[in-house]
Scaffold this motif. Structure first.
Motif, PDB file in Angstrom:
ATOM      1  N   ARG A 114      56.722  60.865  88.570  1.00  0.00           N
ATOM      2  CA  ARG A 114      56.194  62.198  88.275  1.00  0.00           C
ATOM      3  C   ARG A 114      54.684  62.256  88.530  1.00  0.00           C
ATOM      4  O   ARG A 114      54.175  63.206  89.100  1.00  0.00           O
ATOM      5  CB  ARG A 114      56.488  62.620  86.827  1.00  0.00           C
ATOM      6  CG  ARG A 114      57.960  62.620  86.467  1.00  0.00           C
ATOM      7  CD  ARG A 114      58.255  63.555  85.311  1.00  0.00           C
ATOM      8  NE  ARG A 114      58.107  64.935  85.714  1.00  0.00           N
ATOM      9  CZ  ARG A 114      59.063  65.646  86.330  1.00  0.00           C
ATOM     10  NH1 ARG A 114      60.221  65.129  86.573  1.00  0.00           N
ATOM     11  NH2 ARG A 114      58.832  66.892  86.695  1.00  0.00           N
ATOM     12  N   ARG A 162      76.254  76.853  93.965  1.00  0.00           N
ATOM     13  CA  ARG A 162      76.079  75.597  94.716  1.00  0.00           C
ATOM     14  C   ARG A 162      77.345  75.272  95.508  1.00  0.00           C
ATOM     15  O   ARG A 162      77.262  74.798  96.643  1.00  0.00           O
ATOM     16  CB  ARG A 162      75.707  74.445  93.774  1.00  0.00           C
ATOM     17  CG  ARG A 162      75.429  73.178  94.543  1.00  0.00           C
ATOM     18  CD  ARG A 162      74.342  72.301  93.973  1.00  0.00           C
ATOM     19  NE  ARG A 162      72.991  72.807  94.221  1.00  0.00           N
ATOM     20  CZ  ARG A 162      71.901  72.100  94.038  1.00  0.00           C
ATOM     21  NH1 ARG A 162      71.984  70.856  93.611  1.00  0.00           N
ATOM     22  NH2 ARG A 162      70.714  72.592  94.270  1.00  0.00           N
ATOM     23  N   ARG A 185      72.650  67.591  84.541  1.00  0.00           N
ATOM     24  CA  ARG A 185      71.244  67.691  84.933  1.00  0.00           C
ATOM     25  C   ARG A 185      70.462  68.608  83.994  1.00  0.00           C
ATOM     26  O   ARG A 185      69.319  68.331  83.663  1.00  0.00           O
ATOM     27  CB  ARG A 185      71.120  68.139  86.389  1.00  0.00           C
ATOM     28  CG  ARG A 185      71.450  66.979  87.307  1.00  0.00           C
ATOM     29  CD  ARG A 185      70.888  67.166  88.665  1.00  0.00           C
ATOM     30  NE  ARG A 185      71.564  68.236  89.353  1.00  0.00           N
ATOM     31  CZ  ARG A 185      70.973  69.009  90.238  1.00  0.00           C
ATOM     32  NH1 ARG A 185      69.701  68.861  90.520  1.00  0.00           N
ATOM     33  NH2 ARG A 185      71.645  69.946  90.845  1.00  0.00           N
TER      34      ARG A 185
HETATM   35  O1   DC Z   1      65.646  71.913  92.118  1.00  0.00           O
HETATM   36  P1   DC Z   1      66.505  70.714  92.490  1.00  0.00           P
HETATM   37  O2   DC Z   1      67.897  70.786  91.965  1.00  0.00           O
HETATM   38  O3   DC Z   1      66.461  70.422  93.958  1.00  0.00           O
HETATM   39  O4   DC Z   1      65.807  69.463  91.737  1.00  0.00           O
HETATM   40  C1   DC Z   1      66.318  68.178  91.842  1.00  0.00           C
HETATM   41  C2   DC Z   1      66.012  67.389  90.584  1.00  0.00           C
HETATM   42  O5   DC Z   1      64.616  67.102  90.510  1.00  0.00           O
HETATM   43  C3   DC Z   1      66.406  68.055  89.278  1.00  0.00           C
HETATM   44  O6   DC Z   1      67.449  67.342  88.646  1.00  0.00           O
HETATM   45  C4   DC Z   1      65.180  68.012  88.413  1.00  0.00           C
HETATM   46  C5   DC Z   1      64.121  67.323  89.206  1.00  0.00           C
HETATM   47  N1   DC Z   1      62.861  68.066  89.283  1.00  0.00           N
HETATM   48  C6   DC Z   1      61.912  67.808  88.350  1.00  0.00           C
HETATM   49  O7   DC Z   1      62.138  67.022  87.428  1.00  0.00           O
HETATM   50  N2   DC Z   1      60.688  68.412  88.431  1.00  0.00           N
HETATM   51  C7   DC Z   1      60.425  69.283  89.404  1.00  0.00           C
HETATM   52  N3   DC Z   1      59.217  69.866  89.469  1.00  0.00           N
HETATM   53  C8   DC Z   1      61.422  69.587  90.364  1.00  0.00           C
HETATM   54  C9   DC Z   1      62.649  68.975  90.278  1.00  0.00           C
END
Ligand code: DC
Length: 229
Positions: A114, A162, A185
């Motif tokens: 992160r 999706r 998720r």
């Molecule tokens: O939006 P998405 O489904 O493509 O995101 C994929 C994963 O990444 C989702 O499980 C959460 C994570 N994510 C995150 O923790 N922080 C972000 N700014 C974007 C996505």
């Protein structure tokens, strides 16, 4: 006209990216899909055998290799939208598979992942004129963003979207598997220790369960217009 920063957060598959991309195109802003960045790190980890058989991650190895992971976006002239590149390779469709979707949440809980991605996102938005979507954009990446949106929709509606998206691309899809993945998720994203998904206090909330894409886009454009006109 004064350029602003637009932060769009919300649960997975709730149509954030579609509305964010279209707004960016319409107003000539840069669009960044931060989920694609977490997905790219996940694809890298899968390709380099950084997951153990039980699904846990070889964290130290991944941390040591973060410097070898280069993520960038380049405009696709055919679609008019940016494609995601991992170390120079176009991975736009490889990062959307179920395999990546089911491994990405644990990757996104890692503080060192992160930190690296947030720093890169902040550099991308330093000049404003950006629409960024994700989970922590209004809370962590750009807490001073002029326009913050928090998008929600029911898990069933999101799983159906999706499913339709994968089918339209000719990919394999199983609705109940997708619904389970969406719910898992949601749970991990909103309960993790580092930057959990939550609405920023000053974000506008949009529940789009019963809105068409055209209606959402119109709503978003109006919010932008109110702030900049
Ligand atoms: O939006 P998405 O489904 O493509 O995101 C994929 C994963 O990444 C989702 O499980 C959460 C994570 N994510 C995150 O923790 N922080 C972000 N700014 C974007 C996505």
């Amino acid at each position: 006209m004064k350029k602003i920063t637009i932060a769009i957060d919300g649960f997975s598959s709730c149509g954030k990216s579609t509305m964010a991309k279209d707004l960016a195109k319409e107003i000539g802003y840069i669009y960044v899909d931060t989920g694609a960045m977490y997905r790219s790190v996940t694809l890298y980890a899968l390709r380099h055998n950084l997951f153990n058989a039980d699904g846990t991650i070889r964290e130290q190895e991944l941390q040591a290799q973060m410097k070898d992971i280069d993520i960038s976006f380049r405009l696709n002239k055919e679609t008019g939208r940016p494609d995601t590149y991992l170390n120079g390779e176009n991975v736009e469709s490889d990062i959307r598979t179920m395999e990546v979707s089911s491994h990405v949440s644990p990757i996104a809980t890692l503080a060192f992942v992160r930190k690296a991605l947030v720093e890169q996102q902040q550099r991308m938005g330093a000049e404003k004129g950006i629409v960024m979507d994700g989970r922590d954009i209004g809370t962590v990446v750009f807490p001073d963003a002029e326009l913050k949106i928090f998008v929600t929709a029911s898990a069933e509606v999101r799983a159906q979207r999706r499913y339709d998206e994968l089918k339209a691309k000719g990919m394999e899809a199983d609705y109940s598997e997708i619904l389970k993945n969406v719910q898992e998720r949601d749970y991990i994203d909103s309960h993790r220790e580092t930057s959990p998904l939550r609405k920023a206090e000053d974000a506008l909330e949009l529940d789009n369960s019963h809105l068409t894409i055209a209606e959402q886009k119109q709503w978003l454009y109006e919010q932008y217009h109110k702030l900049t006109s």
